[in-house]
Design an enzyme around this catalytic site. Structure first.
Site, mmCIF file in Angstrom:
data_model
loop_
_atom_site.group_PDB
_atom_site.id
_atom_site.type_symbol
_atom_site.label_atom_id
_atom_site.label_comp_id
_atom_site.label_asym_id
_atom_site.label_seq_id
_atom_site.Cartn_x
_atom_site.Cartn_y
_atom_site.Cartn_z
ATOM 1 N N LYS A 65 1.026 -1.256 0.180
ATOM 2 C CA LYS A 65 0.053 -0.014 0.325
ATOM 3 C C LYS A 65 0.845 1.345 0.016
ATOM 4 O O LYS A 65 1.890 1.341 0.658
ATOM 5 C CB LYS A 65 -1.001 -0.037 1.382
ATOM 6 C CG LYS A 65 -1.985 0.968 1.299
ATOM 7 C CD LYS A 65 -2.992 0.946 2.488
ATOM 8 C CE LYS A 65 -3.891 1.926 2.793
ATOM 9 N NZ LYS A 65 -4.920 1.651 3.746
ATOM 10 N N SER A 151 -9.779 1.915 2.726
ATOM 11 C CA SER A 151 -9.035 2.771 2.114
ATOM 12 C C SER A 151 -8.020 1.903 1.445
ATOM 13 O O SER A 151 -7.415 2.375 0.393
ATOM 14 C CB SER A 151 -8.066 3.814 3.005
ATOM 15 O OG SER A 151 -7.333 2.844 3.783
ATOM 16 N N SER A 175 -10.074 -0.526 6.956
ATOM 17 C CA SER A 175 -9.674 -0.333 5.630
ATOM 18 C C SER A 175 -9.008 -1.450 4.947
ATOM 19 O O SER A 175 -8.570 -1.227 3.589
ATOM 20 C CB SER A 175 -8.338 0.824 5.687
ATOM 21 O OG SER A 175 -8.830 2.050 5.883
#
Lengths: 518, 566
Positions: A65, A151, A175
């Site tokens: 990420k 997210s 997330s």
């Protein structure tokens, strides 16, 4: 090309232990496939196979990420303020992956600094849910642009699309679990403190967890086992003896399982507060189907109550925003990051008037919203009513969880030792909790309501924040598609979440693995 | 009657209010009759640790190049986390114990937010709500009073220092030096227990000495490792405390006292017009010696304190506290008492030693095992009770230090070991060398540092005394009878090297020569003119270059003359 891919994907998905490296073996294919879904924001060049390392993760393709620091690619956090930022140091988790021989495919899209539930607040644009492109969608599925969730939307989409074997994500209030649910992959948020946060860009430190997304539980566990270790650089990293105390409990429970049918006798708590009115019928139906299957395999379903969970979402947004407002204060465009040259009228003697121009220009709308909310919550007038109150709620949420689990919380102040009799005494408690991961399937990206009505987006986290507040391990596994589809079920992935006591990550993963064979 | 009653009632109310704040009786000050001045001080003392409070970067001295000791954490890079330096905690614990504070078994860290260029993270990590230590006291001795003022310490907390930002008004740019960013600070806050600028000055000096003694900070105000914020209020005697104003960032005791005096005058002027002082934060102009307004209470920033989510609770075990307690260095007051009582030194001499000791370098991380400070040096000189402390003091403070001063050196540059000076004193005490020779020897040893024993050096330098009874080993013909410059005090003039032959000459030979050289004086002496004796002694001293003991010379002359007479 398309046909080949689908065929190999189908082959891949039929066997849970296989990995996708066979299909998208080259970076060129990753680049081509990624163009459809915008999961990667940076793709690393093909590693030099002649120097590839032998190790526990040798050859495993892992995505990272974009809020996790890497030295060989930018770490933008999907924010304009860091759009050209390259970290001078590497996150401990990335270092570990490299040491173990993993191939870091690239950096994945996310909501700006992890703030968002739909991966729409990104300077790189939204991540598109790849579900229609996967064989699970069936031949008739039309390509509908839906959210990958957030997210960690890029990480979930990259895994679902088969662009990597596993991906690192971060989970502050859901997330990892939410995008995993929307994209139909496995997503694991470990217990808070097990995985190092050094090099992970803080959104809300007391809640942020690094976790893993993968096509199956085995892939997730393989990566998790390597990144879960004490790190002296992270002051919140759990020390060895507490890790061991907790894992001893989990192991003891795992060993008591019937090896041929691990679900037989498993005590599954169903928390009644996790079925709010917002929950869609489709989710409810598929969750019920899952429960029926579990029961038929001998699992014991126990209704439990976690009364404070109803306040968890409000408490979460106060605490997370307060910490975010504090953590975002460092982005002033001075030491690093983007800077807006002050306008001619600017009073250069006033630091705030110089900073505010960079911050207004380079923070996105959701980050600005949370900074304002958090700043307010921390002002002297509001602190007691908001921040302190939210902290009290957080403690109540923790207490609720401790009250229902059979395994004690070893992080309490009193030192707990594994004790046979103690386990017997607490036999009325549950081993794990199970609940739907989200109130529905992935929302459409085109829907105007997504960006306009932020409050609706906040409801996406309703079911995931309690485990975050309590720092508990939580695993999203896809619910099998219902045989008898009810009205309103669009056939898109829906996940359910397994929550365990703090430190019983192995137990949670073990149950998840057993469930995926159903 | 009614008036008196009212006054009385008011007085009781004030007394009650006073008891809440202070234990001190108001004292009239001729500079502002009828008024009482109330002062409280917040001191920021930089911890003398090798590394910063939350990062592994080194701490910096004032002369280091800017931005050289900076870690990614100090520059607030994304993804960095704080890591508490246990050495800083130990130094703060030492200080807290020395200040008789209640150590908090559990303390925690808070973030104090404000946007400024000296604060890269946008917040400072401090201990606003749960400090490391509370409720201490520091006894402050004033020159004009026999009883010390007991100043109550409200709290002691750990916090980060900021970066150094220098604004150039010409170019409208700020230069930022991150060397200081993240260095550990102790904030030490008093209750409003001080009553005059002099008391405030004495408090800071006493605190400074204490910090240096325990090794937690070098307390150097000029270099900015000790800074003070002072709260001042003025009230009419018998009335409640006035409105306080805070003067920020005072970096010398002199400026602090001047700022307080100016602030008192300003308050008195306002009170004289029967208007009231408004709560303000002020700065101090070192050129005009005046305070100036920085901001009023209404403009006070909201620092949005928040518990730091990374650092959690700092839990201190009883073992750790007692281990710090057991290794706590002697405090200045204790040292003073000990020097007075166990060595019988005068107050003046103790002051000399204390002052000398206070200028020693404070070692990093409180490591006292490094080179001994002057007081430790003195203690070792007196060890075992063999040497008279007063004589030891004279040798150390007058001779050794005098020589060092003449060489423009301080005690830190001293190369003479405790063993060497001890031996020197012993040689003099045992009359193996004369005081004069010893002074020469000391100077020689400072110029030629060596690890040899003092006796060895003295023998090499042929400074061992003549023994009066030692028989002559040769006829002394080789002894040069002239060529020595007439020497005044041997300790201030240089002595040319000697030859081996002359060292073998006995005292009796020299005395014999003296008698032979001055026949007239011999007659005078025989005639009973005792005053002539000094001439002979002087002659022998000169010829022996101070190695002869004057008393022995006298005895030898008397013996020889008696022999003559017989």
């Amino acid at each position: 090309m398309r046909g080949n891919t689908t065929a190999s994907l189908r082959r891949l998905l039929s066997s849970p232990s296989s990995h996708c490296t066979r299909c998208y073996s080259t970076r060129q294919t990753v680049i081509e496939q990624n163009a459809k879904i915008n999961a990667f924001v940076h793709i690393n060049p093909e590693p030099d196979h002649s120097v590839s390392r032998a190790g526990a993760l040798s050859g495993l393709k892992v995505a990272v990420k974009d809020n996790i620091a890497t030295t060989d690619s930018p770490t933008t956090c999907s924010s304009s303020i860091l759009k050209t930022f390259v970290s001078p140091f590497e996150a401990t988790v990335v270092q570990k992956l490299r040491e173990d021989g993993a191939d870091i495919v690239g950096k994945t899209n996310c909501d700006e600094f992890g703030m968002g539930s739909l991966n729409i607040y990104s300077i790189h644009g939204p991540t598109v849910n790849p579900f229609p492109l996967t064989p699970n969608a069936g031949p008739s599925a039309e390509f509908e642009q839906r959210s990958a969730g957030g997210s960690s939307g890029g990480s979930a989409a990259a895994v679902a699309m088969g662009l990597c074997d596993a991906a690192l994500g971060t989970d502050t209030g859901g997330s990892i679990r939410l995008p995993a649910s929307y994209c139909g992959v496995v997503g694991f948020k470990p217990s808070y403190g097990l995985v190092s946060r050094w090099g992970v860009v803080s959104y809300a430190d007391s809640l942020d967890c690094v976790g893993v997304l993968g096509t199956d539980v085995a892939a997730v566990k393989r990566v998790f086992d390597r990144i879960s270790s004490f790190d002296a650089k992270d002051p919140t990293s759990t020390v060895l003896e507490i890790r061991k105390a907790a894992s001893d409990y989990a192991k003891q429970r795992l060993q008591s399982f019937n090896q041929s049918n691990p679900l037989n006798g498993l005590k599954i708590g169903i928390p009644q507060e996790f079925f709010p009115t917002e929950l869609s019928n489709a989710v409810l139906n598929r969750f019920r189907t899952t429960l029926r299957t579990l029961k038929s395999h001998g699992a014991q379903l126990i209704p439990v109550t976690l009364p404070s969970s109803s306040y968890a979402l409000s408490a979460y947004y106060v605490l997370a925003s307060a910490e975010a407002s504090s953590n975002m204060a460092r982005y002033d465009g001075i030491q690093y990051g983007e800077r807006k040259t002050p306008s001619l009228q600017t009073d250069l003697r006033s630091v705030s008037s110089v900073y505010s121009q960079s911050r207004s220009a380079h923070f996105g709308p959701e980050v600005q919203r949370r900074i304002l909310l958090g700043t307010y919550a921390l002002t002297a007038d509001a602190f007691d009513n908001y921040f302190l109150q939210a902290q009290r709620v957080r403690q109540l949420v923790k207490d609720d969880f401790d009250a229902v689990f059979s395994i004690p919380n070893v992080r309490g102040d009193t030192k707990v030792k594994v004790d046979e009799t103690e386990l017997d005494n607490s036999s009325y408690g549950v081993d794990i909790l199970l609940h739907p991961s989200a109130i529905g399937s992935a929302p459409a990206l085109s829907s105007g309501t997504l960006s306009n009505s932020s409050l609706d987006a906040y409801v996406q986290d309703l079911l995931t924040v309690p485990a975050s507040l309590a720092g508990l391990p939580a695993l999203n596994v896809p619910c099998p598609a219902a045989v008898d589809m009810v009205a309103g079920d669009d056939g898109w992935p829906i996940g359910c979440s397994i929550i365990g006591q703090w430190g019983s990550d192995e137990l949670v993963l073990g149950v998840g693995k057993a469930m995926s064979f159903l | 009657m009614l008036v008196r009653l009212l006054v009385r009632r008011q007085f009781i109310a004030c007394r009650r209010a006073r008891q809440l704040h202070s234990l001190r009786e108001p004292k009239e000050d001729p500079r502002w009759p009828g008024y009482e001045v109330v002062i409280g001080i917040e001191t920021h003392a930089q911890l003398k640790s090798r590394h910063k409070l939350f990062s592994h970067a080194l701490t910096s001295g004032p002369k280091e190049d800017s931005n050289t000791n900076v870690s990614v954490f100090d520059a607030a890079f994304p993804g960095t986390l704080p890591k508490l330096n246990p050495k800083c905690v130990d130094l703060a614990l030492r200080t807290s114990l020395a200040l008789n504070c209640e150590i908090q078994r559990r303390s925690s860290f808070d973030r104090k937010h404000y946007f400024y260029s000296d604060l890269p993270a946008g917040y400072q990590i401090t201990q606003q709500y749960a400090p490391l230590a509370k409720n201490g006291t520091l006894d402050v001795h004033l020159p004009d009073s026999s009883t010390p003022v007991s100043v109550r310490i409200k709290q002691l907390q750990l916090e980060q220092d900021t970066a150094k930002s220098t604004f150039s008004p010409r170019t409208l740019t700020s230069n930022i030096d991150l060397n200081r960013a993240g260095t550990g600070l102790m904030e030490i806050v008093t209750f409003p227990d001080l009553r005059s600028p002099e008391e405030a000055g004495a408090y800071v000096r006493t605190l400074q000495a204490l910090l240096r003694a325990v090794g937690s900070s070098d307390g150097n105000m000029e270099e900015g490792s000790l800074r003070c914020d002072v709260n001042v209020s003025v009230n009419r005697i018998g009335e409640p405390f006035g409105t306080r104003c805070e003067i920020k960032n005072l970096n010398s005791v002199k400026f602090m006292m001047a700022a307080i005096v100016h602030e008192i005058r300003r308050h008195l002027d306002i009170l004289a017009t029967h208007s009231s002082v408004s709560q303000e934060t002020l700065g101090f102009d070192e050129n005009t010696f005046e305070t100036f307004k920085l901001r009023s209470k209404e403009d006070a920033p909201d620092y949005r304190y928040m518990p730091d989510p990374n650092l959690g609770t700092l839990v201190l075990s009883e073992e750790r506290i007692s281990s710090v307690q057991s290794t706590l260095p002697e405090l200045p007051m204790q040292t003073r008492q000990r020097l007075l009582s166990s060595y019988g030194l005068s107050e003046k001499n103790v002051d000399v030693l204390m002052k000398l000791d206070s200028s020693k370098d404070v070692p990093v991380d409180g490591d006292n095992s490094a080179t001994p400070g002057p007081i430790q040096f003195f203690d070792e000189l007196c060890q075992g009770g063999k040497r008279n402390p007063k004589i030891a003091f004279n040798w150390m403070a007058h001779e050794l230090l005098g020589q060092l001063t003449a060489r423009k050196q301080s005690f830190q540059n001293n190369t003479i070991t405790v063993q060497q000076l001890s031996e020197l004193i012993d040689l003099v005490q045992d009359k193996q060398i004369t005081g004069t020779s010893a002074k020469y020897l000391l100077r020689h040893m400072l110029s030629n540092p060596s690890s040899e024993s003092t006796r060895e050096i003295a023998e090499e330098q042929q400074l061992m005394s003549f023994a009066s009874t030692e028989p002559p080993t040769n006829d002394g013909t080789a002894f040069p009878d002239s060529g020595y410059p007439p020497s005044g005090s041997p300790s201030t003039s240089s002595i040319p090297p000697t030859t081996t032959v002359e060292s073998a000459i006995g005292l009796d030979v020299l005395v014999g020569r003296a008698l032979a050289a001055m026949p007239k004086e011999v007659e005078a002496l025989k005639a009973g003119h005792k005053g002539v004796m000094n001439k002979f002694v002087g002659w022998v001293m000169r010829e022996s270059r101070g190695r002869a003991d004057a008393r022995l010379v006298k005895e030898e002359i008397e013996r020889m003359l008696r022999k003559d007479l017989d």
